[in-house]
Scaffold this active site. Structure first.
Site, mmCIF file in Angstrom:
data_model
loop_
_atom_site.group_PDB
_atom_site.id
_atom_site.type_symbol
_atom_site.label_atom_id
_atom_site.label_comp_id
_atom_site.label_asym_id
_atom_site.label_seq_id
_atom_site.Cartn_x
_atom_site.Cartn_y
_atom_site.Cartn_z
ATOM 1 N N ALA A 5 -1.052 -2.982 -5.645
ATOM 2 C CA ALA A 5 -1.483 -4.172 -6.383
ATOM 3 C C ALA A 5 -2.265 -5.093 -5.473
ATOM 4 O O ALA A 5 -2.223 -4.987 -4.248
ATOM 5 C CB ALA A 5 -0.264 -4.928 -6.925
ATOM 6 N N ARG A 48 -0.347 -25.406 -2.826
ATOM 7 C CA ARG A 48 -1.313 -24.351 -3.129
ATOM 8 C C ARG A 48 -1.484 -24.198 -4.644
ATOM 9 O O ARG A 48 -0.499 -24.211 -5.391
ATOM 10 C CB ARG A 48 -0.803 -23.046 -2.525
ATOM 11 C CG ARG A 48 -1.836 -22.008 -2.344
ATOM 12 C CD ARG A 48 -1.287 -20.850 -1.563
ATOM 13 N NE ARG A 48 -0.020 -20.352 -2.101
ATOM 14 C CZ ARG A 48 0.486 -19.156 -1.811
ATOM 15 N NH1 ARG A 48 -0.160 -18.362 -0.995
ATOM 16 N NH2 ARG A 48 1.632 -18.754 -2.315
ATOM 17 N N TYR A 88 -2.290 -14.014 -10.811
ATOM 18 C CA TYR A 88 -1.360 -12.937 -10.412
ATOM 19 C C TYR A 88 -0.236 -12.801 -11.444
ATOM 20 O O TYR A 88 0.106 -11.689 -11.871
ATOM 21 C CB TYR A 88 -0.797 -13.271 -9.028
ATOM 22 C CG TYR A 88 0.279 -12.337 -8.518
ATOM 23 C CD1 TYR A 88 -0.010 -11.014 -8.191
ATOM 24 C CD2 TYR A 88 1.580 -12.801 -8.317
ATOM 25 C CE1 TYR A 88 0.991 -10.178 -7.692
ATOM 26 C CE2 TYR A 88 2.573 -11.969 -7.816
ATOM 27 C CZ TYR A 88 2.270 -10.653 -7.507
ATOM 28 O OH TYR A 88 3.248 -9.829 -7.021
ATOM 29 N N ASP A 108 -8.094 4.976 -4.732
ATOM 30 C CA ASP A 108 -7.907 3.679 -5.398
ATOM 31 C C ASP A 108 -7.397 3.851 -6.824
ATOM 32 O O ASP A 108 -7.915 4.693 -7.568
ATOM 33 C CB ASP A 108 -9.275 2.973 -5.409
ATOM 34 C CG ASP A 108 -9.125 1.483 -5.549
ATOM 35 O OD1 ASP A 108 -8.615 1.027 -6.590
ATOM 36 O OD2 ASP A 108 -9.507 0.777 -4.598
ATOM 37 N N ILE A 109 -6.415 3.014 -7.183
ATOM 38 C CA ILE A 109 -5.852 3.096 -8.542
ATOM 39 C C ILE A 109 -6.848 2.617 -9.600
ATOM 40 O O ILE A 109 -6.630 2.822 -10.785
ATOM 41 C CB ILE A 109 -4.544 2.287 -8.681
ATOM 42 C CG1 ILE A 109 -4.749 0.825 -8.256
ATOM 43 C CG2 ILE A 109 -3.418 2.940 -7.884
ATOM 44 C CD1 ILE A 109 -3.609 -0.104 -8.654
ATOM 45 N N ILE A 154 3.519 -25.088 5.968
ATOM 46 C CA ILE A 154 4.223 -25.150 4.679
ATOM 47 C C ILE A 154 3.284 -25.806 3.676
ATOM 48 O O ILE A 154 2.774 -26.901 3.926
ATOM 49 C CB ILE A 154 5.524 -25.978 4.786
ATOM 50 C CG1 ILE A 154 6.522 -25.285 5.717
ATOM 51 C CG2 ILE A 154 6.138 -26.202 3.408
ATOM 52 C CD1 ILE A 154 7.871 -25.992 5.836
ATOM 53 N N GLY A 164 -1.904 -1.735 3.678
ATOM 54 C CA GLY A 164 -1.096 -0.745 4.383
ATOM 55 C C GLY A 164 -2.011 0.195 5.166
ATOM 56 O O GLY A 164 -3.202 0.304 4.865
ATOM 57 N N LEU A 210 -5.462 1.753 1.323
ATOM 58 C CA LEU A 210 -5.348 1.243 2.702
ATOM 59 C C LEU A 210 -5.996 -0.132 2.875
ATOM 60 O O LEU A 210 -6.432 -0.474 3.971
ATOM 61 C CB LEU A 210 -5.923 2.262 3.707
ATOM 62 C CG LEU A 210 -5.381 3.680 3.582
ATOM 63 C CD1 LEU A 210 -5.995 4.581 4.651
ATOM 64 C CD2 LEU A 210 -3.849 3.713 3.682
ATOM 65 N N GLY A 247 -1.697 -22.623 -8.140
ATOM 66 C CA GLY A 247 -1.084 -21.429 -8.738
ATOM 67 C C GLY A 247 0.385 -21.260 -8.410
ATOM 68 O O GLY A 247 1.061 -20.410 -8.987
HETATM 69 N N1 LIG Z 1 6.690 -8.455 -1.352
HETATM 70 C C1 LIG Z 1 7.119 -9.269 -2.326
HETATM 71 O O1 LIG Z 1 7.770 -10.285 -2.066
HETATM 72 C C2 LIG Z 1 6.841 -8.926 -3.767
HETATM 73 C C3 LIG Z 1 7.377 -9.765 -4.757
HETATM 74 C C4 LIG Z 1 7.123 -9.460 -6.100
HETATM 75 C C5 LIG Z 1 6.378 -8.351 -6.421
HETATM 76 N N2 LIG Z 1 5.855 -7.557 -5.442
HETATM 77 C C6 LIG Z 1 5.051 -6.409 -5.835
HETATM 78 O O2 LIG Z 1 5.531 -5.261 -5.148
HETATM 79 C C7 LIG Z 1 4.439 -4.358 -4.910
HETATM 80 C C8 LIG Z 1 4.398 -3.957 -3.434
HETATM 81 O O3 LIG Z 1 4.267 -5.136 -2.650
HETATM 82 P P1 LIG Z 1 4.265 -5.116 -1.070
HETATM 83 O O4 LIG Z 1 4.918 -6.370 -0.637
HETATM 84 O O5 LIG Z 1 4.745 -3.811 -0.561
HETATM 85 O O6 LIG Z 1 2.708 -5.273 -0.800
HETATM 86 P P2 LIG Z 1 1.795 -4.585 0.333
HETATM 87 O O7 LIG Z 1 0.503 -5.316 0.336
HETATM 88 O O8 LIG Z 1 2.546 -4.476 1.598
HETATM 89 O O9 LIG Z 1 1.577 -3.129 -0.256
HETATM 90 C C9 LIG Z 1 0.673 -2.862 -1.295
HETATM 91 C C10 LIG Z 1 -0.012 -1.547 -0.972
HETATM 92 O O10 LIG Z 1 -0.916 -1.253 -2.055
HETATM 93 C C11 LIG Z 1 -2.150 -0.805 -1.521
HETATM 94 N N3 LIG Z 1 -3.200 -1.137 -2.499
HETATM 95 C C12 LIG Z 1 -3.643 -2.361 -2.850
HETATM 96 N N4 LIG Z 1 -4.602 -2.261 -3.787
HETATM 97 C C13 LIG Z 1 -4.755 -0.938 -4.038
HETATM 98 C C14 LIG Z 1 -5.611 -0.200 -4.908
HETATM 99 N N5 LIG Z 1 -6.501 -0.806 -5.686
HETATM 100 N N6 LIG Z 1 -5.498 1.167 -4.925
HETATM 101 C C15 LIG Z 1 -4.599 1.791 -4.123
HETATM 102 N N7 LIG Z 1 -3.778 1.131 -3.268
HETATM 103 C C16 LIG Z 1 -3.861 -0.210 -3.234
HETATM 104 C C17 LIG Z 1 -2.310 -1.556 -0.193
HETATM 105 O O11 LIG Z 1 -3.155 -0.900 0.717
HETATM 106 C C18 LIG Z 1 -0.851 -1.623 0.300
HETATM 107 O O12 LIG Z 1 -0.541 -0.526 1.147
HETATM 108 C C19 LIG Z 1 3.195 -5.073 -5.401
HETATM 109 O O13 LIG Z 1 2.914 -4.620 -6.703
HETATM 110 C C20 LIG Z 1 3.603 -6.525 -5.435
HETATM 111 O O14 LIG Z 1 2.848 -7.269 -6.379
HETATM 112 C C21 LIG Z 1 6.070 -7.829 -4.126
#
Ligand SMILES: NC(=O)c1ccc[n+]([C@@H]2O[C@H](COP(=O)([O-])OP(=O)(O)OC[C@H]3O[C@@H](n4cnc5c(N)ncnc54)[C@H](O)[C@@H]3O)[C@@H](O)[C@H]2O)c1
Length: 326
Positions: free
Chosen positions: A94, A285, A159, A72-73, A216, A41, A38, A287
Site C-alpha cells: 500500500a 499535520r 489514506y 507492482d500491484i 511532534i 521494502g 520495493l 489529515g
Molecule cells: N505499520 C502500521 O502501523 C500500519 C497501521 C495500519 C495499517 N497498516 C497497513 O499495513 C500494510 C503494511 O504496512 P507496513 O507498515 O508493513 O508498510 P511498509 O511500507 O513497511 O510495507 C509496505 C510494502 O509494500 C510495498 N509496496 C508499496 N506500494 C506497492 C505497490 N504499488 N506494488 C507493490 N508493492 C508495493 C513497499 O515496497 C513495502 O515493502 C499497509 O497496507 C499499511 O497501510 C500499517
C-alpha cells in the site's frame, strides 16, 4: 494452517517481513510468493529473515520456500499472473500512512484502491479461497472513540478513504463472489523491523539515535492505539486460519495513549541507556485525527485474539532492535 501456498503483497515491508519470519518458524517449508515493487521494502530486508529466490514474468510456477517478484500491484496483468495456484492472498502492499496520501491523493488511490481491486480480481479469476486485507483505524476517521467495526465511517485523510474503499471491495467480493475476505484494521504498529517507518515510535527512536531533534506534530495531546508487531502477526495468522469471510476486525490494544506520553516513555528508555532525546513541537499535520483507539472485543470474541505485549516492554524491544542495527 491448511493454506500452504501464499501470495503476500508488500512482503518486503515492516509487517510483511515480520509475518514471513513467523510463518517460516511455525510452518515447515511453506510456499510464499512476495509481490513487492520495493518502493520502501528492500530485498535486503527480506534477506535478513530468509533466503529467497526471484521470479520473472515468464515463471509463474509456485516454488517451495520464499520467492520474490519485484513488480507492482497497480499492474493488472502482473497480479493476475502471480495469483495462479495460490490458496491465500495477504494483501499488505500500500501507499502507507496519512502524510503521503495528503501529499499525493491520486497515487494513494492508485495503490490502495486500484491495487486492491487488482488483487481481488486476481484472486477471483484464479480461484483463490482466502484474502486478508491490511486496513487501519483511518477509515473510521473523526468519530468519538473507541472506534469499532459498526461505526459509520468518516475518514479524514485520503489514506482513510482509500482503505475504506478497500474494505468495501472486500465485503463485495465475499458477498458476490464468495472469496473469504477478512479486513483487519491495525492500530499504530511498532516494533523490530520498522527502521524505515515514519510512525511515532520508529521515527522518535531513529531521530534520537541519529542525534536529531524529534518532531511532534501539534501539542502531543493527540491519541493513538499502539500495537506491538508480534501481537499483530498473531492476529494475521489467526485470520488466515479461521473462516470469517466478509468480516472486519479492529486489531489494536484498546488503550488510548497520547503521542506526548509515548515520546516521554521513549525518552526515559533511551535516557537509561545514556542517550538524550530532544523534542520539538511543529504544526499539527493535515489529515490526522485528534483521538484514536479501538474497541477490540469483536476480535477477542470471534478470533480468540488479544494483545499481550505492554507498551513499555514493546518500546524496550524496539529500542534494542534499532541499537542492534546501528
Ligand atoms: N505499520 C502500521 O502501523 C500500519 C497501521 C495500519 C495499517 N497498516 C497497513 O499495513 C500494510 C503494511 O504496512 P507496513 O507498515 O508493513 O508498510 P511498509 O511500507 O513497511 O510495507 C509496505 C510494502 O509494500 C510495498 N509496496 C508499496 N506500494 C506497492 C505497490 N504499488 N506494488 C507493490 N508493492 C508495493 C513497499 O515496497 C513495502 O515493502 C499497509 O497496507 C499499511 O497501510 C500499517
Amino acid at each position: 494452517m491448511n493454506l500452504l501456498n501464499l501470495l503476500i503483497t508488500g512482503g518486503c515491508g515492516f509487517i510483511g517481513t515480520s509475518l514471513i519470519h513467523r510463518l517460516l518458524h511455525s510452518h515447515s517449508n511453506p510456499t510464499i510468493r512476495v509481490l513487492d515493487n520495493l518502493v520502501t521494502g528492500t530485498p535486503c530486508d527480506l534477506s535478513e529473515i530468509t533466503r529467497f529466490g526471484t521470479a520473472t514474468s515468464v515463471d509463474c510456477h509456485l516454488k517451495r520456500g520464499v520467492t520474490l517478484i519485484q513488480d507492482d500491484i497497480r499492474d493488472q496483468d502482473t497480479t493476475m499472473y502471480y495469483a495462479q495456484g495460490v490458496d491465500c492472498v495477504v494483501h499488505l502492499a500500500a501507499n502507507t500512512g496519512v502524510g503521503p496520501s495528503v501529499e499525493n491523493p491520486r497515487l494513494d488511490m492508485e495503490c490502495n484502491v486500484l491495487g486492491t481491486l487488482n488483487m481481488l480480481e486476481a484472486a477471483r479469476l484464479n480461484g483463490v479461497k482466502k484474502f486478508i486485507f491490511a486496513s487501519s483505524g483511518a477509515p473510521a476517521g473523526e468519530v468519538e472513540p473507541p472506534i469499532h467495526e459498526e461505526l459509520p465511517p468518516h475518514p479524514v485523510s485520503p489514506y482513510g478513504a482509500s482503505k475504506l474503499a478497500g474494505e468495501g471491495y472486500c465485503s463485495a467480493y465475499f458477498r458476490t463472489f464468495g472469496i473469504e475476505t477478512v479486513c483487519l484494521r491495525f492500530g499504530n504498529v511498532y516494533g523490530p523491523r520498522s527502521k524505515h517507518k515514519s510512525s511515532v515510535v520508529a521515527k522518535f527512536i531513529r531521530q534520537a539515535l541519529n542525534g536529531e531533534v524529534c518532531e511532534i506534530f501539534g501539542d502531543g495531546t493527540q491519541t493513538r492505539d499502539f500495537l506491538y508487531i508480534d501481537d499483530l502477526v498473531r492476529a494475521l495468522v489467526l485470520a488466515m486460519d479461521k473462516d470469517f469471510g466478509g468480516e472486519t476486525f479492529q486489531i489494536a490494544t484498546g488503550l488510548e495513549r497520547t503521542v506526548g506520553e509515548v515520546a516521554e516513555m521513549i525518552a526515559q528508555a533511551l535516557g537509561r541507556r545514556g542517550i538524550k532525546m530532544t523534542i520539538k513541537h511543529t504544526q499539527p499535520r493535515l489529515g490526522d485525527v485528534k483521538r484514536n483507539f479501538a474497541d477490540t472485543s469483536k476480535a477477542k470474541r470471534m478470533l480468540g485474539w488479544e494483545p499481550e505485549v505492554e507498551l513499555e516492554d514493546g518500546i524496550e524491544r524496539t529500542i534494542e532492535y534499532f541499537l542492534s542495527q546501528k
